[in-house]
Motif scaffolding. Structure first.
Motif, PDB file in Angstrom:
ATOM      1  N   VAL A 130      -5.563  41.718  10.155  1.00 20.00           N
ATOM      2  CA  VAL A 130      -4.209  42.444  10.130  1.00 20.00           C
ATOM      3  C   VAL A 130      -4.170  43.989  10.294  1.00 20.00           C
ATOM      4  CG1 VAL A 130      -2.119  42.733   8.709  1.00 20.00           C
ATOM      5  CG2 VAL A 130      -3.278  40.524   8.688  1.00 20.00           C
ATOM      6  N   ALA A 131      -3.551  44.433  11.195  1.00 23.51           N
ATOM      7  CA  ALA A 131      -3.777  45.970  11.321  1.00 23.51           C
ATOM      8  C   ALA A 131      -2.997  46.578  10.414  1.00 23.51           C
ATOM      9  CB  ALA A 131      -3.270  46.278  12.725  1.00 23.51           C
ATOM     10  N   ARG A 132      -3.545  48.017  10.183  1.00 18.57           N
ATOM     11  CA  ARG A 132      -2.735  48.785   9.217  1.00 18.57           C
ATOM     12  C   ARG A 132      -1.243  48.998   9.761  1.00 18.57           C
ATOM     13  NH1 ARG A 132      -3.868  52.873   5.529  1.00 18.57           N
ATOM     14  NH2 ARG A 132      -6.336  52.644   5.816  1.00 18.57           N
ATOM     15  N   GLY A 133      -0.378  48.908   8.657  1.00 15.30           N
ATOM     16  CA  GLY A 133       1.094  49.008   9.022  1.00 15.30           C
ATOM     17  C   GLY A 133       1.759  47.548   9.340  1.00 15.30           C
ATOM     18  N   GLU A 134       1.236  46.488   9.812  1.00 18.37           N
ATOM     19  CA  GLU A 134       1.649  45.568  10.112  1.00 18.37           C
ATOM     20  C   GLU A 134       2.424  44.837   9.042  1.00 18.37           C
ATOM     21  OE1 GLU A 134       0.131  42.411  13.386  1.00 18.37           O
ATOM     22  OE2 GLU A 134      -1.499  43.133  12.367  1.00 18.37           O
ATOM     23  N   MET A 135       3.428  43.957   9.454  1.00 12.56           N
ATOM     24  CA  MET A 135       4.078  43.065   8.344  1.00 12.56           C
ATOM     25  C   MET A 135       4.260  41.748   8.801  1.00 12.56           C
ATOM     26  SD  MET A 135       7.993  44.476   7.095  1.00 12.56           S
ATOM     27  CE  MET A 135       8.236  44.281   5.318  1.00 12.56           C
ATOM     28  N   GLU A 188      -1.347  50.930  -0.302  1.00 11.39           N
ATOM     29  CA  GLU A 188      -1.402  50.964   1.192  1.00 11.39           C
ATOM     30  C   GLU A 188      -1.090  49.502   1.603  1.00 11.39           C
ATOM     31  OE1 GLU A 188      -5.348  52.763   2.660  1.00 11.39           O
ATOM     32  OE2 GLU A 188      -5.255  53.167   0.424  1.00 11.39           O
ATOM     33  N   VAL A 189      -1.137  48.511   0.821  1.00  9.90           N
ATOM     34  CA  VAL A 189      -1.125  47.108   1.412  1.00  9.90           C
ATOM     35  C   VAL A 189      -0.453  46.742   0.142  1.00  9.90           C
ATOM     36  CG1 VAL A 189      -3.386  46.295   0.492  1.00  9.90           C
ATOM     37  CG2 VAL A 189      -2.004  44.895   2.089  1.00  9.90           C
ATOM     38  N   LEU A 190       0.778  45.545   0.546  1.00 10.54           N
ATOM     39  CA  LEU A 190       1.712  44.872  -0.363  1.00 10.54           C
ATOM     40  C   LEU A 190       1.531  43.397  -0.261  1.00 10.54           C
ATOM     41  CD1 LEU A 190       3.696  45.425  -2.618  1.00 10.54           C
ATOM     42  CD2 LEU A 190       5.409  45.530  -1.119  1.00 10.54           C
ATOM     43  N   TYR A 191       1.226  42.609  -1.175  1.00 10.23           N
ATOM     44  CA  TYR A 191       1.105  41.281  -1.088  1.00 10.23           C
ATOM     45  C   TYR A 191       2.412  40.695  -1.530  1.00 10.23           C
ATOM     46  CZ  TYR A 191      -3.558  42.078  -0.132  1.00 10.23           C
ATOM     47  OH  TYR A 191      -5.062  42.681   0.551  1.00 10.23           O
ATOM     48  N   LEU A 192       3.396  40.056  -1.037  1.00 11.29           N
ATOM     49  CA  LEU A 192       4.569  39.350  -1.643  1.00 11.29           C
ATOM     50  C   LEU A 192       4.420  37.941  -1.343  1.00 11.29           C
ATOM     51  CD1 LEU A 192       6.814  42.090   0.474  1.00 11.29           C
ATOM     52  CD2 LEU A 192       6.430  42.044  -2.176  1.00 11.29           C
ATOM     53  N   ASP A 193       4.591  37.296  -2.754  1.00 11.88           N
ATOM     54  CA  ASP A 193       4.774  35.981  -2.745  1.00 11.88           C
ATOM     55  C   ASP A 193       6.066  35.472  -3.363  1.00 11.88           C
ATOM     56  OD1 ASP A 193       3.971  33.481  -2.874  1.00 11.88           O
ATOM     57  OD2 ASP A 193       2.827  33.508  -4.809  1.00 11.88           O
ATOM     58  N   GLU A 194       6.805  34.979  -1.975  1.00  7.30           N
ATOM     59  CA  GLU A 194       8.159  34.298  -2.450  1.00  7.30           C
ATOM     60  C   GLU A 194       9.107  35.604  -3.088  1.00  7.30           C
ATOM     61  OE1 GLU A 194       9.416  31.778  -1.227  1.00  7.30           O
ATOM     62  OE2 GLU A 194       7.655  30.513  -1.200  1.00  7.30           O
ATOM     63  N   PRO A 195       9.166  36.769  -2.277  1.00  8.97           N
ATOM     64  CA  PRO A 195      10.201  37.795  -2.986  1.00  8.97           C
ATOM     65  C   PRO A 195      11.605  37.744  -2.895  1.00  8.97           C
ATOM     66  CG  PRO A 195       9.167  38.526  -0.854  1.00  8.97           C
ATOM     67  CD  PRO A 195       8.613  37.231  -0.929  1.00  8.97           C
ATOM     68  N   ALA A 214       8.550  50.948   7.589  1.00  8.79           N
ATOM     69  CA  ALA A 214       8.946  52.038   8.555  1.00  8.79           C
ATOM     70  C   ALA A 214       8.406  53.298   8.283  1.00  8.79           C
ATOM     71  CB  ALA A 214      10.298  51.941   8.970  1.00  8.79           C
ATOM     72  N   GLU A 215       8.961  53.749   7.042  1.00  7.53           N
ATOM     73  CA  GLU A 215       8.626  55.171   6.488  1.00  7.53           C
ATOM     74  C   GLU A 215       7.286  55.349   6.045  1.00  7.53           C
ATOM     75  OE1 GLU A 215      11.347  56.065   3.345  1.00  7.53           O
ATOM     76  OE2 GLU A 215      12.908  55.507   4.662  1.00  7.53           O
ATOM     77  N   ARG A 216       6.788  54.470   5.223  1.00 14.08           N
ATOM     78  CA  ARG A 216       5.188  54.693   4.601  1.00 14.08           C
ATOM     79  C   ARG A 216       4.144  53.817   5.512  1.00 14.08           C
ATOM     80  NH1 ARG A 216       6.075  56.662  -1.088  1.00 14.08           N
ATOM     81  NH2 ARG A 216       7.773  57.819  -0.872  1.00 14.08           N
ATOM     82  N   GLY A 217       4.352  53.144   6.469  1.00 11.68           N
ATOM     83  CA  GLY A 217       3.388  52.267   7.310  1.00 11.68           C
ATOM     84  C   GLY A 217       2.530  51.368   5.978  1.00 11.68           C
ATOM     85  N   THR A 218       3.284  50.990   5.169  1.00 14.70           N
ATOM     86  CA  THR A 218       2.615  50.143   4.258  1.00 14.70           C
ATOM     87  C   THR A 218       2.429  48.676   5.003  1.00 14.70           C
ATOM     88  OG1 THR A 218       3.949  50.968   2.435  1.00 14.70           O
ATOM     89  CG2 THR A 218       2.910  49.067   1.774  1.00 14.70           C
ATOM     90  N   THR A 219       1.058  48.247   4.681  1.00 15.96           N
ATOM     91  CA  THR A 219       0.860  46.945   5.186  1.00 15.96           C
ATOM     92  C   THR A 219       1.422  45.795   4.313  1.00 15.96           C
ATOM     93  OG1 THR A 219      -1.092  47.819   6.157  1.00 15.96           O
ATOM     94  CG2 THR A 219      -0.953  45.614   6.179  1.00 15.96           C
TER      95      THR A 219
END
Ligand SMILES: Nc1ncnc2c1ncn2[C@@H]1O[C@H](COP(=O)(O)OP(=O)(O)OP(=O)(O)O)[C@@H](O)[C@H]1O
Length: 331
Positions: free
Chosen positions: A40-45, A169-176, A197-202
């Motif tokens: 997974v590249a930096r900034g991908e969702m 820098e990275v966020l893991y979301l489980d059923e948000p 979009a603004e912070r490029g958070t993966t």
């Protein structure tokens, strides 16, 4: 390709002991994750989906360092999560839809103060992040309310803010968006889109809601029995499974089934309301335009297929096809 998240042949095997008699126990191995390789590249969702028990949570637990892989190589930002969990904790955020990381009996703001101290977030950064989250997630009126008094949607927004105060820098979301009403879902999705979009958070997103994926992720990975079965755009997933969406049309009066070009077709008629099935990978726009031009149209809506049904159809069609599963060309 090097990635922000890198998995090479990652495995996780659990030893399970089961009582089979008064004194007898049987040992069994559960291979929760099997030869998992992806980047997974930096900034991908990215959407990370699969049936129950597929291995999604186990993957996320390895990515956060809670579990150690039984084999293979796993890196996040070049760090081995199970060896340097604390170092990585400063760079990642985790939100579990079904559990809260907030302090149940304390007002929301007190949880944020504790996060501030725990992560040693510099004062100015904490203030700026808190202000931004409070504004965008509409938390101003909730800050002094004890967490246990918040509604599910309010608590979820509170949890997302808590996971972002240290600028991960990275966020893991489980059923948000699980259990949220339509308005709360839209608010959470909009916030996540802006954040990315603004912070490029993966972002790695586990969900049972297809609209989460559709509105947030350009890429989706499907896992089944611990193995990666599909990696590509959502439209490709629909194509492989030949899934369909439904256009619900309300005409001004009762009429015979509307004439539309195949493969779209009328599947049900009830008074002035008609249901049309069409391929989920296609846009509804030409169909809508045609019906609007030729029939007295009062209202319409598009219904998405159920995520479980899409996955089931895709897995079924892959099992019937001798070719390897679809791979993401640019991954
Ligand atoms: N601690 C554990 N000990 C033994 N088996 C486990 C453990 N954790 C998970 N498993 C097993 O590993 C497999 C994958 O589980 P996992 O929770 O990762 O699936 P999941 O895709 O997150 O499922 P769900 O959508 O239901 O949350 C399942 O068969 C599960 O029973």
């Amino acid at each position: 390709m090097t990635g922000f998240i890198e998995l090479d042949g990652v495995e996780k095997v659990f030893e399970v002991r089961r009582r089979t008699g008064l004194l007898r126990r049987e040992r069994r191995q559960v291979r929760a994750v099997d030869s998992l390789t992806f980047r997974v590249a930096r900034g991908e969702m990215v959407g990370y989906i699969g049936p129950n028990g597929a291995g999604k949570s186990t993957t996320v637990k390895m990515l956060t360092g809670i579990l150690t892989p039984s084999g293979g190589r796993l890196r996040v930002a070049g760090i081995d999560p199970s060896r340097e969990r604390t170092r990585l904790a400063h760079r990642m955020g985790v939100v579990f839809g079904q559990r809260t990381t907030l302090w149940w009996d304390l007002p929301l703001i007190d949880s944020y103060r504790l996060v501030h101290r725990m992560y040693r977030i510099p004062e100015a950064r904490y203030r700026a992040n808190l202000e931004r989250c409070v504004e965008l997630l509409e938390l101003a009126d909730l800050l002094d309310v004890p967490v246990r008094q918040l509604s599910l949607g309010q608590r979820m927004r509170g949890d997302i803010a808590a996971a972002l105060l240290h600028d991960p820098e990275v966020l893991y979301l489980d059923e948000p968006t699980i259990g949220l009403d339509v308005v709360s879902k839209a608010r959470v999705r909009e916030f996540l889109r802006d954040l990315n979009a603004e912070r490029g958070t993966t972002v790695l997103l586990t969900t049972h809601d297809l609209q989460d994926i559709e509105q947030l992720c350009s890429r989706v990975m499907v896992i089944d029995h611990g193995r990666l079965m599909y990696d590509g755009p959502l439209a490709g997933l629909h194509e492989v499974g030949e899934s369909e969406r439904t256009l619900v049309v309300d005409l001004e009066r009762e009429l015979p089934p509307v004439a539309v070009p195949a493969p779209a077709r009328v599947v049900r008629v009830e008074g002035p309301r008609q249901w049309l099935a069409f391929p989920a990978a296609q846009s509804a726009a030409p169909l809508v335009a045609r019906i609007a031009a030729e029939y007295p149209l009062a209202d319409l809506s598009v219904r998405e297929p159920d995520i479980e049904a899409v996955i089931a159809r895709m897995l079924h069609s892959l099992r019937d096809t001798p070719e390897p599963p679809a791979e993401r060309a640019s991954a």
